[in-house]
Design a protein around this motif. Structure first.
Motif, PDB file in Angstrom:
ATOM      1  N   LEU A   1      32.886  91.605  52.978  1.00  0.00           N
ATOM      2  CA  LEU A   1      33.197  91.705  51.555  1.00  0.00           C
ATOM      3  C   LEU A   1      32.817  90.444  50.780  1.00  0.00           C
ATOM      4  N   SER A   2      32.904  89.281  51.421  1.00  0.00           N
ATOM      5  CA  SER A   2      32.575  88.032  50.721  1.00  0.00           C
ATOM      6  C   SER A   2      31.085  87.893  50.457  1.00  0.00           C
ATOM      7  N   HIS A   3      30.275  88.706  51.136  1.00  0.00           N
ATOM      8  CA  HIS A   3      28.830  88.651  50.934  1.00  0.00           C
ATOM      9  C   HIS A   3      28.307  89.816  50.093  1.00  0.00           C
ATOM     10  N   CYS A   4      29.214  90.520  49.434  1.00  0.00           N
ATOM     11  CA  CYS A   4      28.809  91.670  48.618  1.00  0.00           C
ATOM     12  C   CYS A   4      28.920  91.340  47.134  1.00  0.00           C
ATOM     13  N   GLU A   5      27.988  91.842  46.376  1.00  0.00           N
ATOM     14  CA  GLU A   5      28.034  91.706  44.920  1.00  0.00           C
ATOM     15  C   GLU A   5      29.209  92.492  44.358  1.00  0.00           C
TER      16      GLU A   5
ATOM     17  N   ALA B   1      32.128  84.158  37.945  1.00  0.00           N
ATOM     18  CA  ALA B   1      32.521  82.856  38.491  1.00  0.00           C
ATOM     19  C   ALA B   1      33.971  82.879  38.978  1.00  0.00           C
ATOM     20  N   GLN B   2      34.854  83.506  38.210  1.00  0.00           N
ATOM     21  CA  GLN B   2      36.265  83.585  38.587  1.00  0.00           C
ATOM     22  C   GLN B   2      36.468  84.422  39.853  1.00  0.00           C
ATOM     23  N   ASN B   3      35.752  85.533  39.951  1.00  0.00           N
ATOM     24  CA  ASN B   3      35.866  86.384  41.140  1.00  0.00           C
ATOM     25  C   ASN B   3      35.402  85.650  42.394  1.00  0.00           C
ATOM     26  N   LEU B   4      34.279  84.931  42.268  1.00  0.00           N
ATOM     27  CA  LEU B   4      33.762  84.185  43.414  1.00  0.00           C
ATOM     28  C   LEU B   4      34.715  83.056  43.804  1.00  0.00           C
ATOM     29  N   TYR B   5      35.277  82.390  42.808  1.00  0.00           N
ATOM     30  CA  TYR B   5      36.205  81.291  43.092  1.00  0.00           C
ATOM     31  C   TYR B   5      37.468  81.809  43.771  1.00  0.00           C
TER      32      TYR B   5
ATOM     33  N   ASN C   1      41.419  83.119  49.127  1.00  0.00           N
ATOM     34  CA  ASN C   1      42.076  84.208  49.846  1.00  0.00           C
ATOM     35  C   ASN C   1      42.710  83.659  51.125  1.00  0.00           C
ATOM     36  N   GLU C   2      43.901  84.116  51.434  1.00  0.00           N
ATOM     37  CA  GLU C   2      44.589  83.658  52.639  1.00  0.00           C
ATOM     38  C   GLU C   2      43.796  84.058  53.878  1.00  0.00           C
ATOM     39  N   PRO C   3      43.549  83.101  54.785  1.00  0.00           N
ATOM     40  CA  PRO C   3      42.818  83.447  56.013  1.00  0.00           C
ATOM     41  C   PRO C   3      43.631  84.403  56.878  1.00  0.00           C
ATOM     42  N   THR C   4      42.942  85.277  57.580  1.00  0.00           N
ATOM     43  CA  THR C   4      43.614  86.235  58.447  1.00  0.00           C
ATOM     44  C   THR C   4      43.445  85.800  59.899  1.00  0.00           C
ATOM     45  N   PRO C   5      44.508  85.913  60.713  1.00  0.00           N
ATOM     46  CA  PRO C   5      44.420  85.444  62.099  1.00  0.00           C
ATOM     47  C   PRO C   5      43.658  86.389  63.033  1.00  0.00           C
ATOM     48  N   ASP C   6      43.602  87.680  62.664  1.00  0.00           N
ATOM     49  CA  ASP C   6      42.959  88.638  63.575  1.00  0.00           C
ATOM     50  C   ASP C   6      41.478  88.762  63.289  1.00  0.00           C
ATOM     51  N   LEU C   7      40.711  89.065  64.328  1.00  0.00           N
ATOM     52  CA  LEU C   7      39.250  89.117  64.221  1.00  0.00           C
ATOM     53  C   LEU C   7      38.786  90.251  63.319  1.00  0.00           C
ATOM     54  N   LYS C   8      39.477  91.367  63.349  1.00  0.00           N
ATOM     55  CA  LYS C   8      39.084  92.490  62.487  1.00  0.00           C
ATOM     56  C   LYS C   8      39.125  92.062  61.019  1.00  0.00           C
TER      57      LYS C   8
END
Length: 220
Positions: free
Chosen positions: A161-165, A137-141, A146-153
């Motif tokens: 990574l956000s969709h990986c176990e 729960a803590q890892n998902l939260y 996480n700070e958004p990144t301005p570049d598309l990469k």
């Protein structure tokens, strides 16, 4: 030679239990050991979670579909591994992913009834279980903050990574370029160009409607 019980003791849920307590548990519980052939479905997404299932040997694929089936994520996980302990309790007690044997795999399961009636009597087991669920729960939260990144990469890598176990190992994303562009709110041309840059860097491999990540750790 390491036995199945030695492997069970290595699992986080049982770590810290003394030999006497573990022997007592094994005397009471009915363990269901199953050997699965490569390609065999072990657990189907949406199935009611009525047991704790442990992968003791081999490798499995975790297959997760987005709600509208726009994309599918496939992860390779090696033993030892505990399958969705968070699905045993809560508002939704159904498995969110499907689990398929990638190689020959050995699993053992313990019923929810025995977990409630006996295993929760052991303080070490209760603490281990709470730590596993709490850490998840803590890892998902933390991902939400996480700070958004301005570049598309960076946006694409964050999407992966956000969709990986787990942020390690091989991952496969089955998704159309148009759908990925909509998910990331960008143009198909920009998405395609950036994915090709990631491929040129050796971080991903592009196939028809499929993106292979050989090692997600390298994306960090």
């Amino acid at each position: 030679m390491e036995t199945m019980f030695d492997t069970l003791l290595q699992l986080p849920l049982f770590q810290g239990l003394c030999h006497e307590d573990f022997t007592s548990i094994l005397d009471k519980v009915k363990l269901h050991f199953i050997k699965h052939k490569a390609g065999e479905t072990i657990i189907e997404s949406g199935t009611l979670c009525t047991q704790l299932c442990f992968l003791l040997k081999g490798e499995i694929s975790i297959v997760t579909n987005s709600k509208e089936n726009i994309y599918t994520v496939i992860e390779q996980i090696e033993a030892p591994y505990l399958v969705e302990p968070q699905s045993l309790f809560g508002m939704n007690t159904h498995y969110t992913s499907s689990y398929v044997a990638h190689t020959e795999a050995h699993t053992v399961s313990i019923s929810k009834a025995f977990v409630l009636s006996d295993l929760f009597k052991y303080e070490i087991f209760r603490l281990n279980y709470m730590n596993i669920v709490s850490n998840r729960a803590q890892n998902l939260y933390s991902r939400l903050w996480n700070e958004p990144t301005p570049d598309l990469k960076g946006k694409i890598i964050r999407f992966f990574l956000s969709h990986c176990e787990k942020p390690q190992g091989e991952k496969t994303f089955k998704v159309k370029m148009d759908d990925l562009a909509r998910c990331l709110d960008d143009t198909r041309l920009n998405i395609s160009k950036t994915l090709n840059e990631l491929q040129d860097s050796g971080l991903i491999e592009l196939h028809r409607k499929e993106i292979l990540i050989p090692d997600a750790q390298k994306l960090l």
